[in-house]
Scaffold this motif. Sequence first.
Motif, PDB file in Angstrom:
ATOM      1  N   LYS A 119     -14.197  38.787  81.583  1.00 13.60           N
ATOM      2  CA  LYS A 119     -15.480  37.823  81.529  1.00 13.60           C
ATOM      3  C   LYS A 119     -15.966  37.084  80.450  1.00 13.60           C
ATOM      4  O   LYS A 119     -15.326  35.673  80.308  1.00 13.60           O
ATOM      5  N   ASN A 120     -16.600  37.731  79.932  1.00 11.88           N
ATOM      6  CA  ASN A 120     -17.392  37.158  78.434  1.00 11.88           C
ATOM      7  C   ASN A 120     -16.074  36.268  77.522  1.00 11.88           C
ATOM      8  O   ASN A 120     -17.139  35.306  76.795  1.00 11.88           O
ATOM      9  N   PHE A 122     -13.554  35.205  78.353  1.00 17.90           N
ATOM     10  CA  PHE A 122     -13.626  33.553  78.892  1.00 17.90           C
ATOM     11  C   PHE A 122     -14.418  32.782  79.076  1.00 17.90           C
ATOM     12  O   PHE A 122     -14.321  31.765  78.421  1.00 17.90           O
ATOM     13  N   GLU A 123     -15.669  32.756  79.079  1.00 13.32           N
ATOM     14  CA  GLU A 123     -16.755  32.522  78.939  1.00 13.32           C
ATOM     15  C   GLU A 123     -16.754  31.407  78.142  1.00 13.32           C
ATOM     16  O   GLU A 123     -17.172  30.809  77.434  1.00 13.32           O
ATOM     17  N   LYS A 124     -15.961  32.768  76.318  1.00 16.70           N
ATOM     18  CA  LYS A 124     -16.102  32.029  75.122  1.00 16.70           C
ATOM     19  C   LYS A 124     -15.341  30.758  74.708  1.00 16.70           C
ATOM     20  O   LYS A 124     -15.574  29.848  74.094  1.00 16.70           O
ATOM     21  N   TYR A 125     -14.472  30.721  75.784  1.00 17.55           N
ATOM     22  CA  TYR A 125     -12.939  29.872  75.579  1.00 17.55           C
ATOM     23  C   TYR A 125     -13.247  29.119  76.787  1.00 17.55           C
ATOM     24  O   TYR A 125     -11.786  28.121  77.031  1.00 17.55           O
ATOM     25  N   LYS A 126     -14.100  28.866  76.793  1.00 19.70           N
ATOM     26  CA  LYS A 126     -14.423  28.037  78.895  1.00 19.70           C
ATOM     27  C   LYS A 126     -13.317  26.630  78.499  1.00 19.70           C
ATOM     28  O   LYS A 126     -12.691  26.250  79.397  1.00 19.70           O
ATOM     29  N   GLU A 127     -13.586  25.504  76.964  1.00 19.22           N
ATOM     30  CA  GLU A 127     -12.806  24.391  76.857  1.00 19.22           C
ATOM     31  C   GLU A 127     -11.949  24.570  76.899  1.00 19.22           C
ATOM     32  O   GLU A 127     -10.921  23.556  78.123  1.00 19.22           O
ATOM     33  N   ILE A 129      -8.954  26.320  78.898  1.00 12.79           N
ATOM     34  CA  ILE A 129      -8.333  27.590  79.589  1.00 12.79           C
ATOM     35  C   ILE A 129      -8.726  27.209  81.313  1.00 12.79           C
ATOM     36  O   ILE A 129      -9.481  26.488  81.702  1.00 12.79           O
ATOM     37  N   LEU A 159     -13.708  34.957  88.394  1.00 11.26           N
ATOM     38  CA  LEU A 159     -13.449  34.249  87.493  1.00 11.26           C
ATOM     39  C   LEU A 159     -13.136  33.245  88.494  1.00 11.26           C
ATOM     40  O   LEU A 159     -13.254  33.537  89.371  1.00 11.26           O
ATOM     41  N   THR A 162      -9.815  26.774  88.410  1.00 14.42           N
ATOM     42  CA  THR A 162      -9.878  25.473  88.004  1.00 14.42           C
ATOM     43  C   THR A 162      -8.964  24.697  88.731  1.00 14.42           C
ATOM     44  O   THR A 162      -9.520  23.146  88.231  1.00 14.42           O
TER      45      THR A 162
END
Lengths: 227, 359
Positions: A119-120, A122-127, A129, A159, A162
Amino acid sequence: MKDNNRFNLENIKRINIILGHYGCGKTNLAVNLSLMLAKAGKKVRIADLDIVNPYFRTADFNSMFEKEGIELVSSIYAVSNLDIPAITFDLEAIASQDGYLIIDVGGDDSGAAALGRYKNIFEKYKEDIEIIYVFNKYRMITPAETAECLREIEACARLKATAVVNNSNLGLQTVAEDIKNSFEYANETARLCKLPIKYTVVPEWIEKEIFGDNVIYVKRLVKAVWE
Amino acid sequence: MEKCLMKGNEALAEAAMRAGCKCFFGYPITPQTEISAYLAKNMPKRGGVFLQSESEIAAINMVLGAGCTGTRIMTSSSSPGISLMSEAVSYIAASDVPCVIVNVQRAGPGLGGIQPSQSDYWQATKALGHGDFQMLVYAPNSIQEIVDTVFFAFDKAEKYRIPVMILMDGLLGQMMEPVAFPEYNYTPKEFDWATTGHNNKREHNIINSLFLQPDVLERSVDARYKRYEKIIENEQQCEVIDVDDNTDIVVASFGASARVVRSAVKMAHEMGIKVGTIRPKTLWPFPEKDFKKLIEKNVKHILTVEMNKGQMIEDVRLATECKIPVSFYGRNGGTIPTPEEILEQIVKIDKALKGGEIK
């Protein structure tokens, strides 16, 4: 850049996580996506995160990946015939590297459980993904059940998807009519999932003129010995 | 009828529920687990009982117990799990309790491997357990045939009061094909033998496999064998393709290997070889009537192709009264023969026949 797939590769994000119900065609899509990107000259990695099924998995296609310059990241137990639900690589380090990353996840909520711990990251690369939820109408599952399955997967994966991808097909016997007959189902599923349809997946043997844009033509890579 | 795309294991599970199966008892094992997983998810929603037992031994004994009520019951496993069940399968046969047992075979012996195999042919047709008894054994070779088989498997189990085995393999269990489900409405039947409570209206029904007096036990076994005679007479199923009076070679195979054989035979036809196929759909009773016809047709050679070390050969020889030479090609350990390998065997036999030399 637009290839003969009538789908703009620029629309594909750097990291693609592929989720879906059991047997909806995640692996076939993951492998085809990585082939498309590699053929367009992109650096591609494909990660096999399936902890559920010892058969028909991304790692089965390693010799093809080697030929196409695609880097396979998988458990040391994949294709060993050992039924061990282990992940033996560092996904965080892999996600931080340049180039595209396709992550093929196991089916249903039990397969998506493998994602929860990341989770953490993927948050970092949110844009960067895209979290794709794949479905196939012909897998005897209603739009409501498909949407319900997504909620279960999201809870386990920690998650939110999208976009959805319509991968409705009947395997080798798929004809254009089968794809057309899935549009209503796809729209209803997308509505219930509250997500846009990113694209429709169409087997490569179906005439290319029939469907509009946002179509990805794929090879059927999993074959029986006698086919 | 709309088609859907299903794995063999899932299609079998869906068909079982539609055929009126109300109880499933089992223990997971690869490559059969999707059957349990599918039923665990769906059976409770449709008014059935799914129970994961503590072992295969417990599961099959639950089948025996629940089957005594005449309810449609199923269990499934894969090779080593089926071996564990053998004692109770003998009890089920001795108790004349109908049920369906599915074996999605993996490679043996021992714990073996998880890849497909057909090495439980002997176990299924000759002796899954001690004592004089048989099971009706079906060997479908496509997902659609798996589905169709499930429906009549339950019917036949009840008709003859016999355990019915559906013998699949990991390949059929795991592969996906389009399938359609037939219209079928099952109304639960009342059986005069079932232990469903006498309500003071009839004598107790007793289902038992213990007969301490030899003459009583003998009568019970003999009565069962009278039913087996009817099964042998009426229930043989076989698929014969491309066999006429000019056919030189016939390839005999069952289940998934028969799919590979058909591809090989098509290639052989392109080379002008007169070859046909015979596929037992029931392994017990073995379809000896169709095999006997090969003698009348003057077939010169039979090649059996199996994913084992040749377990069906003797049945083929006996059914053809040893009048046609039989040779064998097979792979084992979880390896699947390729169409090219089988073609090579057909070509070799064809050459030998044309050279006047019969192996």
